[in-house]
Design a protein around this motif. Structure first.
Motif, PDB file in Angstrom:
ATOM      1  N   LEU A   1       0.838  -1.196   0.000  1.00 27.90           N
ATOM      2  CA  LEU A   1       0.000   0.000   0.000  1.00 27.90           C
ATOM      3  C   LEU A   1       0.875   1.249   0.000  1.00 27.90           C
ATOM      4  N   TYR A   2       0.400   2.296  -0.658  1.00 26.17           N
ATOM      5  CA  TYR A   2       1.094   3.580  -0.704  1.00 26.17           C
ATOM      6  C   TYR A   2       0.141   4.667  -0.218  1.00 26.17           C
ATOM      7  N   ALA A   3       0.690   5.707   0.386  1.00 28.85           N
ATOM      8  CA  ALA A   3      -0.121   6.810   0.880  1.00 28.85           C
ATOM      9  C   ALA A   3      -0.909   7.427  -0.264  1.00 28.85           C
ATOM     10  N   SER A   4      -2.179   7.693   0.006  1.00 32.86           N
ATOM     11  CA  SER A   4      -3.073   8.257  -1.007  1.00 32.86           C
ATOM     12  C   SER A   4      -4.269   8.857  -0.292  1.00 32.86           C
ATOM     13  N   GLU A   5      -5.288   9.281  -1.072  1.00 31.65           N
ATOM     14  CA  GLU A   5      -6.522   9.754  -0.438  1.00 31.65           C
ATOM     15  C   GLU A   5      -7.202   8.617   0.309  1.00 31.65           C
ATOM     16  N   LYS A   6      -6.986   7.395  -0.125  1.00 33.57           N
ATOM     17  CA  LYS A   6      -7.601   6.211   0.485  1.00 33.57           C
ATOM     18  C   LYS A   6      -6.845   5.769   1.738  1.00 33.57           C
ATOM     19  N   TYR A   7      -5.504   5.743   1.662  1.00 32.44           N
ATOM     20  CA  TYR A   7      -4.676   5.213   2.742  1.00 32.44           C
ATOM     21  C   TYR A   7      -3.793   6.300   3.351  1.00 32.44           C
ATOM     22  N   GLU A   8      -3.795   6.360   4.670  1.00 35.78           N
ATOM     23  CA  GLU A   8      -2.910   7.279   5.390  1.00 35.78           C
ATOM     24  C   GLU A   8      -2.097   6.471   6.395  1.00 35.78           C
ATOM     25  N   PHE A   9      -0.815   6.744   6.454  1.00 31.64           N
ATOM     26  CA  PHE A   9       0.079   6.059   7.389  1.00 31.64           C
ATOM     27  C   PHE A   9       0.536   7.050   8.439  1.00 31.64           C
ATOM     28  N   LYS A  10       0.541   6.598   9.686  1.00 32.27           N
ATOM     29  CA  LYS A  10       1.068   7.409  10.784  1.00 32.27           C
ATOM     30  C   LYS A  10       2.002   6.530  11.588  1.00 32.27           C
ATOM     31  N   GLN A  11       3.071   7.134  12.062  1.00 34.73           N
ATOM     32  CA  GLN A  11       3.988   6.397  12.932  1.00 34.73           C
ATOM     33  C   GLN A  11       4.573   7.377  13.929  1.00 34.73           C
ATOM     34  N   GLN A  12       4.341   7.090  15.192  1.00 34.70           N
ATOM     35  CA  GLN A  12       4.872   7.932  16.258  1.00 34.70           C
ATOM     36  C   GLN A  12       5.476   7.012  17.318  1.00 34.70           C
ATOM     37  N   GLY A  13       6.774   7.157  17.521  1.00 38.30           N
ATOM     38  CA  GLY A  13       7.453   6.294  18.474  1.00 38.30           C
ATOM     39  C   GLY A  13       7.360   4.844  18.034  1.00 38.30           C
ATOM     40  N   THR A  14       6.758   4.023  18.875  1.00 44.97           N
ATOM     41  CA  THR A  14       6.644   2.592  18.575  1.00 44.97           C
ATOM     42  C   THR A  14       5.294   2.213  17.967  1.00 44.97           C
ATOM     43  N   VAL A  15       4.404   3.185  17.801  1.00 39.52           N
ATOM     44  CA  VAL A  15       3.049   2.893  17.307  1.00 39.52           C
ATOM     45  C   VAL A  15       2.939   3.238  15.819  1.00 39.52           C
ATOM     46  N   ALA A  16       2.470   2.267  15.033  1.00 39.52           N
ATOM     47  CA  ALA A  16       2.248   2.447  13.600  1.00 39.52           C
ATOM     48  C   ALA A  16       0.761   2.281  13.313  1.00 39.52           C
ATOM     49  N   GLU A  17       0.212   3.177  12.484  1.00 33.86           N
ATOM     50  CA  GLU A  17      -1.208   3.129  12.171  1.00 33.86           C
ATOM     51  C   GLU A  17      -1.438   3.216  10.666  1.00 33.86           C
ATOM     52  N   LEU A  18      -2.454   2.498  10.235  1.00 35.36           N
ATOM     53  CA  LEU A  18      -2.962   2.590   8.869  1.00 35.36           C
ATOM     54  C   LEU A  18      -4.403   3.057   8.974  1.00 35.36           C
ATOM     55  N   ILE A  19      -4.714   4.148   8.311  1.00 34.25           N
ATOM     56  CA  ILE A  19      -6.087   4.652   8.267  1.00 34.25           C
ATOM     57  C   ILE A  19      -6.606   4.419   6.849  1.00 34.25           C
ATOM     58  N   ILE A  20      -7.734   3.724   6.760  1.00 37.66           N
ATOM     59  CA  ILE A  20      -8.370   3.450   5.475  1.00 37.66           C
ATOM     60  C   ILE A  20      -9.658   4.271   5.435  1.00 37.66           C
ATOM     61  N   ARG A  21      -9.756   5.166   4.482  1.00 39.18           N
ATOM     62  CA  ARG A  21     -10.927   6.038   4.370  1.00 39.18           C
ATOM     63  C   ARG A  21     -11.942   5.442   3.401  1.00 39.18           C
ATOM     64  N   ASP A  22     -13.197   5.797   3.645  1.00 39.42           N
ATOM     65  CA  ASP A  22     -14.300   5.421   2.748  1.00 39.42           C
ATOM     66  C   ASP A  22     -14.239   3.928   2.401  1.00 39.42           C
ATOM     67  N   VAL A  23     -14.277   3.074   3.440  1.00 34.70           N
ATOM     68  CA  VAL A  23     -14.124   1.641   3.200  1.00 34.70           C
ATOM     69  C   VAL A  23     -15.262   1.079   2.351  1.00 34.70           C
ATOM     70  N   LYS A  24     -14.904   0.169   1.495  1.00 33.57           N
ATOM     71  CA  LYS A  24     -15.846  -0.556   0.623  1.00 33.57           C
ATOM     72  C   LYS A  24     -15.659  -2.050   0.885  1.00 33.57           C
ATOM     73  N   SER A  25     -16.570  -2.863   0.377  1.00 29.77           N
ATOM     74  CA  SER A  25     -16.484  -4.315   0.590  1.00 29.77           C
ATOM     75  C   SER A  25     -15.192  -4.882   0.018  1.00 29.77           C
ATOM     76  N   VAL A  26     -14.632  -4.252  -1.039  1.00 27.56           N
ATOM     77  CA  VAL A  26     -13.386  -4.745  -1.634  1.00 27.56           C
ATOM     78  C   VAL A  26     -12.179  -4.503  -0.722  1.00 27.56           C
ATOM     79  N   ASP A  27     -12.342  -3.684   0.323  1.00 29.87           N
ATOM     80  CA  ASP A  27     -11.259  -3.417   1.267  1.00 29.87           C
ATOM     81  C   ASP A  27     -11.111  -4.529   2.307  1.00 29.87           C
ATOM     82  N   ALA A  28     -12.097  -5.427   2.377  1.00 30.06           N
ATOM     83  CA  ALA A  28     -12.051  -6.508   3.366  1.00 30.06           C
ATOM     84  C   ALA A  28     -10.915  -7.471   3.038  1.00 30.06           C
TER      85      ALA A  28
END
Length: 93
Positions: free
Chosen positions: A66-93
């Motif tokens: 996955l690459y950062a885009s309007e759909k996917y946002e990556f955050k990393q602070q210290g030891t915590v990594a997050e993936l935010i998926i916007r406007d989820v659809k059934s194909v995201d499962a």
């Protein structure tokens, strides 16, 4: 790891030297990803915690990187990594 080097003790007429080699500890998951459910059109956040801050993280969906885009946002602070998926659809499962 950056402390690895040759160190010396100098007393003027004599010197003693020693080489220090620091072995890096492997990065482990302190908290693994958890299964999530989300309603279509909403946003979902996937979070994991690593044993070492600043460790590069690669997010994947199946075998696809996955690459950062309007759909996917990556955050990393210290030891915590997050993936935010916007406007989820059934194909995201």
């Amino acid at each position: 790891k950056s402390d690895s080097d040759t160190y010396s003790c100098d007393i003027g007429d004599a010197q003693s030297r020693a080489k220090l080699t620091v072995q890096e500890m492997p990065v482990l998951f302190k908290q693994e990803l958890q299964n999530e459910e989300a309603k279509e059109g909403k946003q979902v956040r996937l979070t994991c915690e690593l044993s070492k801050p600043g460790t590069p993280v690669k997010w994947m969906k199946g075998d696809t990187v996955l690459y950062a885009s309007e759909k996917y946002e990556f955050k990393q602070q210290g030891t915590v990594a997050e993936l935010i998926i916007r406007d989820v659809k059934s194909v995201d499962a």
